[in-house]
Motif scaffolding. Structure first.
Motif, PDB file in Angstrom:
ATOM      1  N   VAL A  95       0.823  -1.145  -0.151  1.00  0.00           N
ATOM      2  CA  VAL A  95       0.105   0.116   0.052  1.00  0.00           C
ATOM      3  C   VAL A  95       0.806   1.127   0.018  1.00  0.00           C
ATOM      4  CG1 VAL A  95      -1.575   1.427   1.137  1.00  0.00           C
ATOM      5  CG2 VAL A  95      -1.943  -1.181   1.005  1.00  0.00           C
ATOM      6  N   LEU A  96       1.885   1.161   0.709  1.00  0.00           N
ATOM      7  CA  LEU A  96       2.813   2.560   0.783  1.00  0.00           C
ATOM      8  C   LEU A  96       3.507   2.563  -0.333  1.00  0.00           C
ATOM      9  CD1 LEU A  96       3.922   4.613   2.662  1.00  0.00           C
ATOM     10  CD2 LEU A  96       5.645   3.106   3.565  1.00  0.00           C
ATOM     11  N   ASP A  97       3.994   1.498  -1.082  1.00  0.00           N
ATOM     12  CA  ASP A  97       4.642   1.628  -2.312  1.00  0.00           C
ATOM     13  C   ASP A  97       3.922   2.051  -3.420  1.00  0.00           C
ATOM     14  OD1 ASP A  97       6.733   0.839  -1.220  1.00  0.00           O
ATOM     15  OD2 ASP A  97       6.886  -1.173  -1.870  1.00  0.00           O
ATOM     16  N   ALA A  98       2.401   2.027  -3.411  1.00  0.00           N
ATOM     17  CA  ALA A  98       1.672   2.352  -4.182  1.00  0.00           C
ATOM     18  C   ALA A  98       1.295   3.839  -4.238  1.00  0.00           C
ATOM     19  CB  ALA A  98       0.391   1.490  -4.153  1.00  0.00           C
ATOM     20  N   GLU A  99       1.787   4.585  -3.240  1.00  0.00           N
ATOM     21  CA  GLU A  99       1.484   5.999  -3.141  1.00  0.00           C
ATOM     22  C   GLU A  99       2.480   6.888  -3.540  1.00  0.00           C
ATOM     23  OE1 GLU A  99      -1.683   7.046  -2.234  1.00  0.00           O
ATOM     24  OE2 GLU A  99      -2.231   5.062  -2.047  1.00  0.00           O
ATOM     25  N   THR A 100       2.453   8.181  -3.920  1.00  0.00           N
ATOM     26  CA  THR A 100       3.475   9.038  -4.512  1.00  0.00           C
ATOM     27  C   THR A 100       3.986   9.712  -3.235  1.00  0.00           C
ATOM     28  OG1 THR A 100       1.622  10.506  -4.850  1.00  0.00           O
ATOM     29  CG2 THR A 100       2.352   9.158  -6.796  1.00  0.00           C
ATOM     30  N   ASP A 101       3.241  10.037  -2.139  1.00  0.00           N
ATOM     31  CA  ASP A 101       3.831  11.023  -1.245  1.00  0.00           C
ATOM     32  C   ASP A 101       3.652  10.002   0.152  1.00  0.00           C
ATOM     33  OD1 ASP A 101       4.423  12.702   0.824  1.00  0.00           O
ATOM     34  OD2 ASP A 101       2.846  14.215   0.082  1.00  0.00           O
ATOM     35  N   ARG A 102       4.716   9.078   0.139  1.00  0.00           N
ATOM     36  CA  ARG A 102       5.058   8.325   1.134  1.00  0.00           C
ATOM     37  C   ARG A 102       5.228   8.967   2.744  1.00  0.00           C
ATOM     38  NH1 ARG A 102       7.541   3.484  -0.836  1.00  0.00           N
ATOM     39  NH2 ARG A 102       8.334   2.855   1.484  1.00  0.00           N
TER      40      ARG A 102
END
Length: 135
Positions: A95-102
């Motif tokens: 889920v974290l890897d799929a987001e642009t703003d970690r």
């Protein structure tokens, strides 16, 4: 009037939660004395799961690096690499890897933690081995 929740003919089986079957397969694999086949896993799972369903779950777990497989003859033998906590961590990482703003995702996650979970996370971060900052 018929009570459908007491075994009536119209009763529908309970739908599993997301990842529940993966957790069950991992638990069975962790009980195995050695690498085992999908048929071995199927025999030990509760319910009437089709062999193809078990193979699908094992293949998905392999793609998530939660299980390892080794070809034996024309099939595979499977071993666990992660436990249920490890599988949950892999899901969280995806889920974290799929987001642009970690940073924003992590900040939002931390703000919704209970005080107990926040303390636990802080303690775990302090105990974690040091990593290089400029990866």
């Amino acid at each position: 009037m018929t009570d459908q929740n007491k075994g009536g003919a119209d009763q529908h089986p309970r739908r599993r939660g997301q990842g529940e079957l993966e957790g069950q397969v991992l638990a069975v694999l962790r009980q195995a004395p050695k690498a085992v086949t999908a048929a071995w896993v199927q025999d030990r799972l509760s319910g009437d799961l089709a062999y193809t369903t078990v193979m699908t779950i094992l293949t998905r777990l392999h793609a998530k690096d939660a299980v390892a497989r080794q070809r034996v003859g024309r099939s595979f033998e499977w071993t666990p690499v992660a436990d249920e906590a490890g599988l949950a961590a892999l899901r969280m990482r995806r889920v974290l890897d799929a987001e642009t703003d970690r940073g924003a995702v992590l900040a939002s996650f931390v703000t919704v933690l209970s005080p107990t979970d926040e303390r636990l996370l802080r303690d775990l971060l302090v105990q974690a081995p040091g990593e290089e900052e400029d990866r």
